[in-house]
Design a protein around this motif. Structure first.
Motif, PDB file in Angstrom:
ATOM      1  N   ILE A  70     -10.585 -13.164   3.324  1.00 16.86           N
ATOM      2  CA  ILE A  70     -10.944 -11.749   3.314  1.00 16.86           C
ATOM      3  C   ILE A  70     -10.382 -11.091   4.568  1.00 16.86           C
ATOM      4  N   LEU A  71      -9.630 -10.011   4.354  1.00 21.83           N
ATOM      5  CA  LEU A  71      -9.039  -9.267   5.457  1.00 21.83           C
ATOM      6  C   LEU A  71      -9.851  -8.009   5.714  1.00 21.83           C
ATOM      7  N   SER A  72     -10.292  -7.832   6.947  1.00 19.85           N
ATOM      8  CA  SER A  72     -11.015  -6.625   7.340  1.00 19.85           C
ATOM      9  C   SER A  72     -10.319  -6.064   8.574  1.00 19.85           C
ATOM     10  N   LEU A  73      -9.240  -5.323   8.313  1.00 19.92           N
ATOM     11  CA  LEU A  73      -8.364  -4.854   9.383  1.00 19.92           C
ATOM     12  C   LEU A  73      -8.260  -3.331   9.373  1.00 19.92           C
ATOM     13  N   THR A  74      -7.619  -2.783  10.383  1.00 21.59           N
ATOM     14  CA  THR A  74      -7.488  -1.329  10.488  1.00 21.59           C
ATOM     15  C   THR A  74      -6.695  -0.759   9.330  1.00 21.59           C
ATOM     16  N   ASP A  75      -5.586  -1.417   8.994  1.00 19.20           N
ATOM     17  CA  ASP A  75      -4.722  -0.956   7.908  1.00 19.20           C
ATOM     18  C   ASP A  75      -3.818  -2.095   7.481  1.00 19.20           C
ATOM     19  N   TYR A  76      -2.917  -1.820   6.545  1.00 20.34           N
ATOM     20  CA  TYR A  76      -2.056  -2.877   6.032  1.00 20.34           C
ATOM     21  C   TYR A  76      -0.965  -3.271   7.025  1.00 20.34           C
ATOM     22  N   ASP A  77      -0.587  -2.372   7.915  1.00 25.54           N
ATOM     23  CA  ASP A  77       0.373  -2.745   8.954  1.00 25.54           C
ATOM     24  C   ASP A  77      -0.176  -3.878   9.815  1.00 25.54           C
ATOM     25  N   ASN A  97      -8.121  -7.911   0.332  1.00 28.25           N
ATOM     26  CA  ASN A  97      -7.810  -7.004   1.437  1.00 28.25           C
ATOM     27  C   ASN A  97      -8.750  -5.813   1.407  1.00 28.25           C
ATOM     28  N   LEU A  98      -9.712  -5.810   2.310  1.00 33.03           N
ATOM     29  CA  LEU A  98     -10.694  -4.729   2.404  1.00 33.03           C
ATOM     30  C   LEU A  98     -10.315  -3.707   3.464  1.00 33.03           C
ATOM     31  N   SER A  99      -9.074  -3.784   3.941  1.00 34.54           N
ATOM     32  CA  SER A  99      -8.584  -2.815   4.917  1.00 34.54           C
ATOM     33  C   SER A  99      -8.286  -1.498   4.203  1.00 34.54           C
ATOM     34  N   SER A 100      -8.478  -0.393   4.897  1.00 32.67           N
ATOM     35  CA  SER A 100      -8.213   0.914   4.291  1.00 32.67           C
ATOM     36  C   SER A 100      -6.749   1.272   4.418  1.00 32.67           C
ATOM     37  N   ASP A 101      -6.160   1.734   3.305  1.00 31.71           N
ATOM     38  CA  ASP A 101      -4.791   2.239   3.336  1.00 31.71           C
ATOM     39  C   ASP A 101      -4.508   2.941   2.018  1.00 31.71           C
ATOM     40  N   THR A 102      -3.264   3.268   1.774  1.00 37.79           N
ATOM     41  CA  THR A 102      -2.907   4.050   0.593  1.00 37.79           C
ATOM     42  C   THR A 102      -2.678   3.150  -0.625  1.00 37.79           C
ATOM     43  N   PRO A 103      -2.755   3.718  -1.836  1.00 35.07           N
ATOM     44  CA  PRO A 103      -2.465   2.933  -3.039  1.00 35.07           C
ATOM     45  C   PRO A 103      -1.079   2.298  -3.011  1.00 35.07           C
ATOM     46  N   GLU A 104      -0.084   3.040  -2.546  1.00 34.55           N
ATOM     47  CA  GLU A 104       1.275   2.494  -2.527  1.00 34.55           C
ATOM     48  C   GLU A 104       1.387   1.335  -1.555  1.00 34.55           C
ATOM     49  N   LYS A 105       0.700   1.425  -0.415  1.00 32.57           N
ATOM     50  CA  LYS A 105       0.711   0.315   0.544  1.00 32.57           C
ATOM     51  C   LYS A 105       0.058  -0.918  -0.070  1.00 32.57           C
ATOM     52  N   ALA A 106      -0.975  -0.718  -0.894  1.00 33.72           N
ATOM     53  CA  ALA A 106      -1.633  -1.845  -1.551  1.00 33.72           C
ATOM     54  C   ALA A 106      -0.689  -2.513  -2.545  1.00 33.72           C
ATOM     55  N   ARG A 107       0.051  -1.708  -3.296  1.00 31.80           N
ATOM     56  CA  ARG A 107       1.007  -2.270  -4.263  1.00 31.80           C
ATOM     57  C   ARG A 107       2.104  -3.062  -3.539  1.00 31.80           C
ATOM     58  N   GLU A 108       2.581  -2.518  -2.434  1.00 30.52           N
ATOM     59  CA  GLU A 108       3.622  -3.196  -1.668  1.00 30.52           C
ATOM     60  C   GLU A 108       3.104  -4.523  -1.100  1.00 30.52           C
ATOM     61  N   ALA A 109       1.857  -4.511  -0.634  1.00 31.11           N
ATOM     62  CA  ALA A 109       1.276  -5.724  -0.064  1.00 31.11           C
ATOM     63  C   ALA A 109       1.091  -6.799  -1.126  1.00 31.11           C
ATOM     64  N   ALA A 118       1.228 -16.135  -2.809  1.00 33.88           N
ATOM     65  CA  ALA A 118      -0.192 -15.804  -2.681  1.00 33.88           C
ATOM     66  C   ALA A 118      -0.578 -14.732  -3.684  1.00 33.88           C
ATOM     67  N   ARG A 119      -1.892 -14.550  -3.876  1.00 33.08           N
ATOM     68  CA  ARG A 119      -2.377 -13.502  -4.776  1.00 33.08           C
ATOM     69  C   ARG A 119      -3.244 -12.534  -3.980  1.00 33.08           C
ATOM     70  N   HIS A 120      -3.302 -11.295  -4.458  1.00 35.10           N
ATOM     71  CA  HIS A 120      -3.908 -10.212  -3.669  1.00 35.10           C
ATOM     72  C   HIS A 120      -4.867  -9.397  -4.517  1.00 35.10           C
ATOM     73  N   LEU A 121      -6.067  -9.191  -3.993  1.00 39.78           N
ATOM     74  CA  LEU A 121      -7.013  -8.242  -4.561  1.00 39.78           C
ATOM     75  C   LEU A 121      -7.199  -7.120  -3.552  1.00 39.78           C
ATOM     76  N   THR A 122      -7.057  -5.895  -4.002  1.00 39.65           N
ATOM     77  CA  THR A 122      -7.319  -4.743  -3.148  1.00 39.65           C
ATOM     78  C   THR A 122      -8.805  -4.414  -3.227  1.00 39.65           C
ATOM     79  N   GLY A 123      -9.398  -4.101  -2.082  1.00 39.24           N
ATOM     80  CA  GLY A 123     -10.798  -3.701  -2.075  1.00 39.24           C
ATOM     81  C   GLY A 123     -11.002  -2.401  -1.327  1.00 39.24           C
ATOM     82  N   GLY A 124     -11.947  -1.614  -1.797  1.00 42.21           N
ATOM     83  CA  GLY A 124     -12.315  -0.377  -1.115  1.00 42.21           C
ATOM     84  C   GLY A 124     -13.825  -0.338  -0.968  1.00 42.21           C
ATOM     85  N   VAL A 125     -14.313  -0.678   0.215  1.00 37.66           N
ATOM     86  CA  VAL A 125     -15.755  -0.751   0.459  1.00 37.66           C
ATOM     87  C   VAL A 125     -16.316   0.656   0.578  1.00 37.66           C
TER      88      VAL A 125
END
Length: 296
Positions: A70-77, A97-109, A118-125
């Motif tokens: 689980i990633l809890s970071l400032t952003d995807y950068d 990835n529970l870090s906040s960022d844009t939809p496009e950044k989530a798709r890129e990640a 690896a596999r990725h789930l985007t999360g928005g708490v």
């Protein structure tokens, strides 16, 4: 412990120990999970290590410890800055990835991680740290459904899980739309409180009226929703011309109070663009058409 319970308490790695990451790790520990933690500032793991968390000395060690990360970071950068140095440990991992960022950044990640096995789930708490561990709280998730379902029970330890779909960007999109409403609404509240104070009215005195206005909004949203989905903006209940006059009065009241009027003035400009676009007799919801054509 039975097999099902053991599966639901599969070990987890948490990377990023700001207030949210610390709270999530503490909740997992309280529920009997084995938790590995890592943070660039190592001292932030001290209190969690005292509670039984495994403190990873390097990011590679943190990734190697468990499948679920689980990633809890400032952003995807920040994610790239951390994970690029341990790319050989990404394959086979599931990153939530529970870090906040844009939809496009989530798709890129999601693609970046998929390219590395690896596999990725985007999360928005949807709650602050104080809401973690409460079943009535909620988090948006999007990404591969099989991955979400495989880890749903673990994620539901933190909050309720609202799965939005396979597109990795959807959770971030729903989250940012919520933030659009939240920050705009709260800023308007702060502006009104400032006007109140300039006129000798305390925030406490204004509280019941501010609360009443905020509480009335769901009824308006419910009323306008089917009209918006139908693309209809009849001026039978409200008219944009009336709205322009109303917002203009807010602007003048603000200026007369000696308060910065840039916020209501910006709203007034949007309303005036609607008027110029021929919507004077339509509902203020016709401003959707204005938003679809960004100002040049």
């Amino acid at each position: 412990m039975n097999t099902a319970a053991a599966h639901h308490r599969s070990p987890v790695t948490i990377i990023g120990l700001g207030p949210m990451g610390q709270t999530m790790a503490a909740v997992f520990l309280d529920r009997g999970f084995e938790v590995t933690v890592w943070n660039r500032t190592a001292s932030k793991a001290d209190s969690l290590a005292a509670k039984g968390a495994v403190r990873a000395s390097t990011i590679s060690e943190a990734l190697a410890a468990n499948e679920l990360v689980i990633l809890s970071l400032t952003d995807y950068d920040a994610m790239y800055a951390i994970l690029e140095q341990a790319s050989e440990h990404l394959s086979g991992k599931v990153f939530v990835n529970l870090s906040s960022d844009t939809p496009e950044k989530a798709r890129e990640a999601a693609k970046w991680l998929a390219d590395r096995g690896a596999r990725h789930l985007t999360g928005g708490v949807q709650v602050p740290p104080s809401g973690i561990g409460r079943p009535e709280s909620s988090t948006f998730y999007s990404g591969p459904k099989d991955v979400f379902e495989a880890h749903r029970k673990t994620l539901e330890v933190l909050t309720g899980a609202d799965y939005r779909g396979e597109d990795p960007g959807l959770a971030a999109l729903y989250y940012q739309m919520q933030m659009d409403i939240f920050w705009t609404s709260m800023l308007s509240y702060l502006h009104a409180v400032t006007v109140a104070a300039a006129n000798g009215i305390t925030a406490e005195q204004f509280l019941p009226y501010a609360s009443a206005t905020m509480s009335s909004l769901p009824k308006f949203i419910e009323f306008y929703t089917p009209r918006i989905d139908a693309g209809e903006h009849p001026g039978d209940v409200d008219r944009l011309a009336m709205g322009v006059a109303s917002v203009d009065h807010v602007v003048h009241t603000t200026k007369d109070s000696g308060i910065d009027a840039s916020l209501p003035a910006a709203v007034l400009q949007v309303f005036k663009r609607g008027m110029a676009g021929g919507h004077a007799g339509d509902s203020f919801t016709s401003l959707i058409e204005i938003f679809r054509k960004p100002a040049s």
